[in-house]
Design a protein around this motif. Structure first.
Motif, PDB file in Angstrom:
ATOM      1  N   UNK A 580      38.934  42.140  24.088  1.00  0.00           N
ATOM      2  CA  UNK A 580      40.294  42.090  23.548  1.00  0.00           C
ATOM      3  C   UNK A 580      41.249  41.898  24.728  1.00  0.00           C
ATOM      4  N   UNK A 581      41.619  40.673  24.986  1.00  0.00           N
ATOM      5  CA  UNK A 581      42.511  40.416  26.114  1.00  0.00           C
ATOM      6  C   UNK A 581      43.614  39.424  25.760  1.00  0.00           C
ATOM      7  N   UNK A 582      43.834  39.155  24.486  1.00  0.00           N
ATOM      8  CA  UNK A 582      44.825  38.158  24.078  1.00  0.00           C
ATOM      9  C   UNK A 582      46.221  38.562  24.532  1.00  0.00           C
ATOM     10  N   UNK A 583      46.989  37.567  24.912  1.00  0.00           N
ATOM     11  CA  UNK A 583      48.389  37.830  25.227  1.00  0.00           C
ATOM     12  C   UNK A 583      48.625  38.509  26.548  1.00  0.00           C
ATOM     13  N   UNK A 584      47.641  38.548  27.435  1.00  0.00           N
ATOM     14  CA  UNK A 584      47.820  39.217  28.711  1.00  0.00           C
ATOM     15  C   UNK A 584      48.713  38.434  29.654  1.00  0.00           C
ATOM     16  N   UNK A 585      49.187  39.113  30.673  1.00  0.00           N
ATOM     17  CA  UNK A 585      50.023  38.448  31.674  1.00  0.00           C
ATOM     18  C   UNK A 585      49.171  37.482  32.497  1.00  0.00           C
ATOM     19  N   UNK A 586      49.766  36.442  33.064  1.00  0.00           N
ATOM     20  CA  UNK A 586      49.005  35.432  33.819  1.00  0.00           C
ATOM     21  C   UNK A 586      48.636  35.911  35.216  1.00  0.00           C
ATOM     22  N   UNK A 587      47.581  36.712  35.290  1.00  0.00           N
ATOM     23  CA  UNK A 587      47.205  37.321  36.557  1.00  0.00           C
ATOM     24  C   UNK A 587      46.627  36.320  37.555  1.00  0.00           C
ATOM     25  N   UNK A 588      46.464  35.068  37.113  1.00  0.00           N
ATOM     26  CA  UNK A 588      46.013  34.041  38.033  1.00  0.00           C
ATOM     27  C   UNK A 588      46.946  33.871  39.220  1.00  0.00           C
ATOM     28  N   UNK A 589      48.184  34.366  39.099  1.00  0.00           N
ATOM     29  CA  UNK A 589      49.115  34.330  40.225  1.00  0.00           C
ATOM     30  C   UNK A 589      48.584  35.099  41.432  1.00  0.00           C
ATOM     31  N   UNK A 590      47.660  36.025  41.176  1.00  0.00           N
ATOM     32  CA  UNK A 590      47.104  36.838  42.259  1.00  0.00           C
ATOM     33  C   UNK A 590      45.857  36.219  42.879  1.00  0.00           C
ATOM     34  N   UNK A 591      45.373  35.141  42.273  1.00  0.00           N
ATOM     35  CA  UNK A 591      44.135  34.534  42.773  1.00  0.00           C
ATOM     36  C   UNK A 591      44.238  34.193  44.256  1.00  0.00           C
ATOM     37  N   UNK A 592      43.187  34.559  44.978  1.00  0.00           N
ATOM     38  CA  UNK A 592      43.127  34.241  46.393  1.00  0.00           C
ATOM     39  C   UNK A 592      43.901  35.166  47.294  1.00  0.00           C
ATOM     40  N   UNK A 593      44.613  36.140  46.712  1.00  0.00           N
ATOM     41  CA  UNK A 593      45.466  37.004  47.524  1.00  0.00           C
ATOM     42  C   UNK A 593      44.905  38.412  47.704  1.00  0.00           C
ATOM     43  N   UNK A 594      43.765  38.702  47.085  1.00  0.00           N
ATOM     44  CA  UNK A 594      43.176  40.038  47.173  1.00  0.00           C
ATOM     45  C   UNK A 594      41.779  39.912  47.787  1.00  0.00           C
ATOM     46  N   UNK A 595      41.533  40.685  48.828  1.00  0.00           N
ATOM     47  CA  UNK A 595      40.225  40.658  49.500  1.00  0.00           C
ATOM     48  C   UNK A 595      39.752  42.090  49.675  1.00  0.00           C
ATOM     49  N   UNK A 596      38.754  42.471  48.887  1.00  0.00           N
ATOM     50  CA  UNK A 596      38.232  43.842  48.942  1.00  0.00           C
ATOM     51  C   UNK A 596      36.869  43.910  49.622  1.00  0.00           C
ATOM     52  N   UNK A 597      36.607  42.953  50.499  1.00  0.00           N
ATOM     53  CA  UNK A 597      35.319  42.951  51.201  1.00  0.00           C
ATOM     54  C   UNK A 597      35.384  43.671  52.537  1.00  0.00           C
ATOM     55  N   UNK A 598      36.574  44.121  52.930  1.00  0.00           N
ATOM     56  CA  UNK A 598      36.710  44.790  54.210  1.00  0.00           C
ATOM     57  C   UNK A 598      36.133  46.192  54.201  1.00  0.00           C
ATOM     58  N   UNK A 599      35.939  46.800  55.369  1.00  0.00           N
ATOM     59  CA  UNK A 599      35.290  48.117  55.460  1.00  0.00           C
ATOM     60  C   UNK A 599      36.096  49.254  54.854  1.00  0.00           C
ATOM     61  N   UNK A 600      37.416  49.128  54.737  1.00  0.00           N
ATOM     62  CA  UNK A 600      38.231  50.210  54.188  1.00  0.00           C
ATOM     63  C   UNK A 600      38.822  49.857  52.828  1.00  0.00           C
ATOM     64  N   UNK A 601      38.304  48.808  52.179  1.00  0.00           N
ATOM     65  CA  UNK A 601      38.898  48.320  50.928  1.00  0.00           C
ATOM     66  C   UNK A 601      38.609  49.262  49.772  1.00  0.00           C
ATOM     67  N   UNK A 602      39.600  49.379  48.883  1.00  0.00           N
ATOM     68  CA  UNK A 602      39.482  50.219  47.699  1.00  0.00           C
ATOM     69  C   UNK A 602      40.201  49.540  46.532  1.00  0.00           C
ATOM     70  N   UNK A 603      39.744  49.851  45.336  1.00  0.00           N
ATOM     71  CA  UNK A 603      40.337  49.298  44.111  1.00  0.00           C
ATOM     72  C   UNK A 603      40.570  50.474  43.178  1.00  0.00           C
ATOM     73  N   UNK A 604      41.779  50.591  42.606  1.00  0.00           N
ATOM     74  CA  UNK A 604      42.127  51.780  41.834  1.00  0.00           C
ATOM     75  C   UNK A 604      42.567  51.427  40.422  1.00  0.00           C
ATOM     76  N   UNK A 605      42.183  52.274  39.506  1.00  0.00           N
ATOM     77  CA  UNK A 605      42.564  52.230  38.093  1.00  0.00           C
ATOM     78  C   UNK A 605      43.392  53.479  37.847  1.00  0.00           C
ATOM     79  N   UNK A 606      44.680  53.318  37.592  1.00  0.00           N
ATOM     80  CA  UNK A 606      45.575  54.458  37.384  1.00  0.00           C
ATOM     81  C   UNK A 606      46.024  54.464  35.928  1.00  0.00           C
TER      82      UNK A 606
END
Length: 676
Positions: A580-606
């Motif tokens: 169920x993801x209809x009508x979501x915001x166009x998050x493609x604007x973030x493509x290529x701008x997030x890199x979580x492969x580094x040694x201190x990278x973290x991803x959070x769900x708040x």
């Protein structure tokens, strides 16, 4: 169209009906016992208020604002015989939040409506809460009849009995609601039959919607000419998709310059119909003898969507640069407003309701974010407005979440992801072409502090996942032991190998495998932060993806994802096996701008209520990424619903090995103020 009667029962009770049934003592806090009379203490009739809003009208599309292609003689005459504001703003760069501001006098962020409301298939289920005082609550005790003719767009519920839908205008106490959308209004519809008003019969063959709203307004004026009223004539035009009467389209298509930018014959044709509507309203006020008793506003709900038409202002609809929020505002009140006046005072949509209350005899105060501009209208004083704020924490088109503040001649725009700011001197540079933040360091710091305080005040975003904001630990998994407290749930066919070694969870696969790791801990609050410490990525195949969030089972989860190969972020909401993801915001604007492969990278769900917000730390601190409201599909604010979900991580890959370093979850110590 016959007026829809007020409902006997609605899902959200009308607060106006409650207020009118309260003992008089409750009203005397703000209203004198004589306030419900039709005249004030001096015997003068309380003025009627009409607000004609034009959807998506740019600041310079009217002749009185300098447009030489469009023809708007009726509105231009109102401007020449009344008051034209030269620095008027919409409360938001999009329609729904501005409409919420108009009828509440509050900044949109305070109403919980900060973006346009989407169609019913969307996972959200937002509406303007009836806990918020609106026009009927404020003006009803002063004897005002309140009406809405046209667009509402303040609820995402488009099925079931109209009068029982949460957030509908009757639930807010409007006495009459006419030609308001029953279905989602996307793509517009201007000739009968209207797809978003299937139950509205035509009043004449080939009916054009703008003309229909004009006739309904004339009828409303006839019914209520002998009593004070507040009426919002809320046009659907000139919103896309553009459509107009063929003869008017032909007229403008034949004009010199019709093919030159920024001229648009179709828009000009639509605007002429609105101009005729406004002219008809003004003429009817004269015919009924109430023109001198009526304050008539003409304005727009946001800046124009066409960047070339907004020049020299920067940007357009969806942006907090001037082109997205500067709008026309004309006030007509024969006998009260001195003709031919211009005023440069910065005004906002939030000023409409406190102005109406002031003119009704009340005393608008701190219950509003807006201010009364009655002294400007009457010529009896000035309004010393200090500061205006805007917050748009969403994506639309190429626009990223941002906020803005104007104080005096200076305006600061701040991007919410990384805090980057731009400062402009609007007196010298109304087109916002030159960022002067490096030259005006003190001014930049002052405006940044003002905006920071405002963002905290309206509480529009949950705080990032620091231990200070979420001090109470609920889960801490560093994968130093086995997975006995975790359940491995395959999404689809089960492939791949799972192992815990050297403080990491490792998933290896040579064909598509998607595994959800569900903990045995349920969130005990709807204000929690879940942090995934990423490890190594496969860097092969096409699905090098990790997830963090909440899961009930393999068919029911809300997970934020990060695809390392594309450096792409997003979210998956699965309910009973269906995404169920209809009508979501166009998050493609973030493509290529997030890199979580580094040694201190973290991803959070708040999580906060029904909204989840993504933050990422790429090694230099938390950055806001996006928010998603899922209240229409899963109510995680409900403890009973939340109890069936568990903290979870997930891996999806088709070749190689992905490791996870750990996952933690903490909750807030108390519910934050402003929780919606």
């Amino acid at each position: 169209m016959p007026t829809i009667e007020a409902p006997e029962h609605v899902t959200e009770p009308s607060r106006r009906s409650v207020l009118r049934g309260i003992a008089a003592s409750a009203l005397t806090l703000t209203v004198a016992p004589s306030a419900i009379a039709r005249a004030d203490a001096t015997g003068r009739r309380r003025p009627n208020i009409i607000v004609v809003s034009i959807d998506d009208l740019g600041w310079d599309e009217l002749g009185c604002y300098g447009n030489t292609f469009n023809e708007t003689p009726h509105i231009d005459r109102l401007a020449s015989e009344g008051l034209q504001f030269d620095t008027a703003y919409a409360a938001a760069p999009l329609c729904s939040p501005t409409r919420a501001a108009l009828i509440s006098g509050l900044f949109p962020a305070r109403t919980g409506i900060t973006d346009f409301l989407r169609g019913e298939p969307a996972p959200s289920d937002k509406r303007l809460s009836t806990d918020i005082r609106t026009v009927p609550d404020v003006l009803g005790p002063y004897g005002y009849t309140t009406g809405l003719i046209g667009k509402w767009h303040l609820t995402e519920r488009y099925s079931g009995d109209y009068r029982s839908r949460p957030g509908n205008p009757y639930a807010h106490g409007f006495d009459e609601v006419i030609a308001s959308e029953e279905k989602y209004i996307g793509d517009g519809d201007y000739f009968h039959p209207y797809f978003f008003m299937p139950d509205l019969p035509a009043r004449e063959p080939g009916e054009y919607l703008t003309d229909r709203l004009a006739q309904e307004t004339v009828d409303f004026l006839g019914r209520h000419r002998d009593e004070p009223f507040f009426l919002h004539v809320s046009n659907y035009a000139v919103h896309t998709k553009l459509d107009a009467k063929p003869d008017l389209v032909a007229k403008y298509s034949a004009k010199p310059g019709a093919k030159d930018s920024p001229n648009r014959p179709l828009l000009a044709a639509m605007l002429e119909s609105i101009d005729d509507q406004v002219g008809r309203i003004a003429a009817t006020l004269v015919e009924f003898g109430i023109a001198r008793d009526t304050l008539l506003f003409v304005t727009s709900d946001n800046g124009g969507p066409y960047r070339d038409a907004n020049a020299p202002l920067r940007g357009g609809k969806g942006e907090l640069y001037e082109g997205g929020i500067r709008v026309p505002l004309i006030a007509s009140w024969p006998g009260t407003i001195q003709p031919g006046r211009h005023d440069a005072t910065p005004t906002s949509t939030i000023d409409v309701l406190p102005t109406a209350l002031d003119l009704a005899g009340g005393r608008p105060g701190r219950e509003f974010d807006g201010e009364s501009i009655a002294p400007i209208l009457t010529g009896r004083g000035r309004v010393r407005r200090d500061t205006l704020f805007w917050v748009y924490p969403h994506f639309i088109g190429s626009t990223h979440p941002h906020a803005a503040v104007r104080r005096g001649r200076y305006k600061l725009v701040q991007y919410l992801r990384d805090g980057r700011t731009e400062l402009y001197d609007l007196a010298r540079d109304p087109g916002e072409t030159t960022d002067i933040s490096a030259d005006e360091v003190v001014t930049e710091r002052i405006l940044r502090a003002l905006l920071r305080a405002h963002l905290a005040d309206v509480d529009v975003l949950p705080p990032p996942p620091s231990r200070g904001a979420y001090p109470l630990r609920e889960l801490e998994e560093t994968f130093d032991g086995d997975l006995s407290r975790w359940e491995t749930l395959p999404v689809g066919a089960a492939f791949g190998e799972v192992a815990v070694r050297d403080g990491q969870l490792a998933v290896t696969a040579s064909r598509m495998s998607h595994l959800v790791f569900r903990s045995d801990v349920a969130p005990s609050s709807d204000e929690v932060a879940i942090v995934l410490d990423t490890g190594t990525f496969a860097e092969s195949g096409t699905q090098d993806t990790v997830f963090v969030g909440l899961a009930k089972d393999a068919d029911n989860y809300l997970l934020f994802r990060y695809h390392n190969g594309l450096h792409r972020v997003g979210w998956d909401l699965r309910i009973d096996g269906a995404l169920i993801t209809a009508g979501g915001e166009p998050l493609g604007n973030l493509d290529g701008s997030v890199d979580l492969a580094g040694p201190a990278a973290r991803y959070a769900f708040v999580l906060r209520g029904t909204t989840a917000t993504a933050y990422a730390d790429q090694g230099s601190g938390w950055q806001f990424l996006y928010s998603v409201d899922v209240g229409g599909a899963i109510d995680l604010a409900d403890p009973a619903v939340r109890a069936s979900y568990r903290y979870a991580a997930s891996v999806r890959l088709d070749d190689g090995t992905i490791t996870l370093d750990g996952i933690t979850a903490h909750r807030a110590a108390r519910r934050h103020r402003g929780h919606h």
